[in-house]
Design an enzyme around this catalytic site. Structure first.
Site, short mmCIF file in Angstrom:
data_model
loop_
_atom_site.label_atom_id
_atom_site.label_comp_id
_atom_site.label_asym_id
_atom_site.label_seq_id
_atom_site.Cartn_x
_atom_site.Cartn_y
_atom_site.Cartn_z
N GLU A 232 -11.39 0.78 12.73
CA GLU A 232 -11.71 1.32 14.00
C GLU A 232 -13.27 1.00 14.21
O GLU A 232 -13.71 0.57 15.27
CB GLU A 232 -11.83 2.87 13.73
N HIS A 248 4.71 -1.87 -9.12
CA HIS A 248 5.98 -2.08 -9.04
C HIS A 248 6.77 -2.61 -8.09
O HIS A 248 8.14 -2.47 -7.71
CB HIS A 248 6.62 -0.44 -9.17
N LYS A 340 -2.98 6.76 23.81
CA LYS A 340 -3.05 7.98 24.13
C LYS A 340 -2.60 8.31 25.41
O LYS A 340 -1.59 9.19 25.95
CB LYS A 340 -4.06 8.65 23.63
#
Length: 346
Positions: A232, A248, A340
């Site tokens: 950001e 893993h 948004k």
């Protein structure tokens, strides 16, 4: 560039540096915001902290900090609904700095329908109105900041709510952390030359490399915070991962893929690591170091919380200085606002 305060301030048009530097004072003020709040008194069987973006990070830090301190499971929820197990014995903490985050407002509605104990944390907006109309307690934060810049309020408010409920004592740890941050930031300010300034030096390492931040134990939320602050503030690609899980799966790519040289691997370290964690980190660094540049970042402080917040705070300053190197004002988040607008106007 990083040793020229005038140039730094010319890039930081919206004063993100001032927001970042306010973190210790946010911790101090949070106690006053929560003291006397009419919090639920029934001991919950679970705690669900719901939020998105910068408003969720405080919950993640609380979860990591409390993992070995209370016997109540803490879940950080980044969806638009509460988990199926949530019921009247669940404490639903809904966090939206703006008060207008759709997903978090939906979680508040779910908490109401499920009969959860609920507390809101917000600077106003629709969440404040929802809490008032349904007689839910809420912490009202000072408005006017980017949500990610209010991390001190968002984190400390949740912690002080738990103290008000009698679930744990947090004040001593928060005050010690505040002192550690105040001392640390003296070495990261714009007036400290790059050679003596850890934040500037780490930012320089990222200038031509993509950072991946590795956390472990108490530092997984801190690693995510580094990532999102770089995303950001510096408008730069960054990722976070965690040990031992990455050993893993991800480690195989590092051992073979030649593109590793384009990355900077940052390991969040703690001198109080147990021997198993220390061995895991060092073995992983040895393999990654063959393909990419690695950098250790060591936490300071007496308590787990102060060390967590110290490393987190360093990441905030690093993201700021990286933004300066990129020549971008850290504060505006135009792409986030565009998404948004498109999603919520449809």
């Amino acid at each position: 560039m990083l040793d020229n305060p005038e140039k730094i301030h010319s890039v930081d048009k919206s004063n993100m540096l001032g927001v970042i530097s306010s973190l210790p004072s946010q911790i101090e003020r949070s106690k006053m915001l929560v003291t006397g709040l009419d919090v639920p008194r029934r001991i919950p069987s679970s705690i669900v902290i719901s939020g998105m973006g910068g408003s969720s990070v405080g919950g993640e830090l609380v979860r990591d900090w409390l993992s070995n301190q209370i016997n109540i499971p803490v879940l950080v929820n980044r969806t638009s609904g509460l988990p199926r197990f949530a019921d009247r014995d669940t404490l639903a903490v809904t966090v939206s700095y703006s008060g207008n985050t759709n997903e978090t407002l939906s979680c508040a509605q779910h908490a109401l329908r499920k009969g959860c104990q609920m507390i809101g944390i917000t600077s106003g907006g629709r969440l404040e109105k929802f809490c008032k109309s349904n007689d839910f307690p809420f912490v009202l934060l000072p408005p006017g900041m980017p949500p990610r810049g209010a991390i001190g309020y968002l984190f400390s408010s949740v912690a002080y709510v738990l103290q008000e409920m009698g679930l744990m004592r947090v004040e001593e740890d928060l005050q010690e952390a505040k002192s550690v941050l105040e001392e640390a930031q003296k070495g990261w300010t714009v007036n400290i030359h790059t050679k003596e300034n850890t934040a500037k030096r780490v930012a320089k390492l990222m200038e031509k490399r993509t950072p991946i931040i590795y956390g472990h134990t108490f530092y997984n939320g801190v690693a995510r915070r580094w990532q999102t602050q770089i995303n950001e503030n510096a408008k730069t690609m960054a990722w976070s991962s965690e040990l031992p899980e990455m050993d893993h799966n991800e480690i195989e790519a590092w051992a073979v893929d030649s593109r590793g040289k384009k990355f900077l691997s940052i390991f969040l370290r703690d001198r109080h690591e147990n021997s198993e964690t220390r061995n895991q980190v060092e073995a992983t660094m040895e393999i990654l170091g063959k393909k990419s540049k690695t950098q250790e970042v060591w936490a300071q402080g007496r308590t787990v919380l102060s060390r967590m917040l110290h490393n987190m705070y360093l990441g905030d300053y690093v993201s700021f200085y990286l933004a300066v190197l990129k020549g971008v004002d850290p504060t505006p988040v135009r792409a986030i606002m565009e998404v948004k607008k498109k999603v919520y106007s449809s």
